[in-house]
Scaffold this motif. Structure first.
Motif, mmCIF file in Angstrom:
data_model
loop_
_atom_site.group_PDB
_atom_site.id
_atom_site.type_symbol
_atom_site.label_atom_id
_atom_site.label_comp_id
_atom_site.label_asym_id
_atom_site.label_seq_id
_atom_site.Cartn_x
_atom_site.Cartn_y
_atom_site.Cartn_z
ATOM 1 N N THR A 29 0.868 -1.165 0.000
ATOM 2 C CA THR A 29 0.000 0.000 0.000
ATOM 3 C C THR A 29 0.907 1.218 0.000
ATOM 4 N N GLU A 30 0.700 2.084 -0.986
ATOM 5 C CA GLU A 30 1.559 3.252 -1.154
ATOM 6 C C GLU A 30 0.738 4.527 -1.118
ATOM 7 N N THR A 31 1.358 5.590 -0.682
ATOM 8 C CA THR A 31 0.755 6.908 -0.769
ATOM 9 C C THR A 31 1.522 7.677 -1.825
ATOM 10 N N ILE A 32 0.845 8.034 -2.891
ATOM 11 C CA ILE A 32 1.460 8.766 -3.988
ATOM 12 C C ILE A 32 1.553 10.231 -3.572
ATOM 13 N N GLY A 36 5.509 17.845 -7.576
ATOM 14 C CA GLY A 36 6.309 19.025 -7.317
ATOM 15 C C GLY A 36 7.416 18.846 -6.299
ATOM 16 N N GLY A 37 7.469 17.743 -5.592
ATOM 17 C CA GLY A 37 8.491 17.533 -4.580
ATOM 18 C C GLY A 37 9.686 16.772 -5.119
ATOM 19 N N ALA A 38 10.824 16.905 -4.458
ATOM 20 C CA ALA A 38 12.027 16.164 -4.839
ATOM 21 C C ALA A 38 11.878 14.720 -4.371
ATOM 22 N N THR A 39 12.248 13.769 -5.211
ATOM 23 C CA THR A 39 12.121 12.359 -4.861
ATOM 24 C C THR A 39 13.419 11.621 -5.119
ATOM 25 N N GLN A 68 9.461 5.623 -5.484
ATOM 26 C CA GLN A 68 9.962 6.984 -5.339
ATOM 27 C C GLN A 68 9.473 7.532 -4.012
ATOM 28 N N VAL A 69 10.375 8.089 -3.213
ATOM 29 C CA VAL A 69 10.000 8.689 -1.941
ATOM 30 C C VAL A 69 10.502 10.130 -1.899
ATOM 31 N N SER A 70 9.841 10.940 -1.102
ATOM 32 C CA SER A 70 10.257 12.337 -0.950
ATOM 33 C C SER A 70 11.554 12.406 -0.186
ATOM 34 N N ARG A 71 12.367 13.374 -0.531
ATOM 35 C CA ARG A 71 13.651 13.549 0.179
ATOM 36 C C ARG A 71 13.444 14.222 1.488
#
Length: 71
Positions: A29-32, A36-39, A68-71
């Protein structure tokens, strides 16, 4: 806030919530995140949810995902 989706670790395709509940070892289960954010790209085990190395992702493509995750 992002959108929540369920994804099969073996195919990479999105699946229904009911499918994710029936197959918890092979779905995530992922939260997209909102655009606009850095990943950055990370590997994760679909079974344990723990972060894994890129070599582990290559050895176990059926039970790991790259996301892909936010930095």
């Amino acid at each position: 806030m992002g959108k929540t989706v369920h994804r099969s670790a073996s195919t990479g395709r999105c699946v229904k919530t009911s499918t994710a509940k029936r197959n918890p070892r092979t779905t995530t289960t992922e939260t997209i995140p909102s655009p606009g954010g850095a990943t950055r790209s990370v590997g994760r085990s679909a079974i344990t949810g723990r972060f894994v190395t890129t070599s582990t992702v290559a050895r176990h493509p059926g039970t790991t995902i790259t996301q892909q995750v936010s930095r």
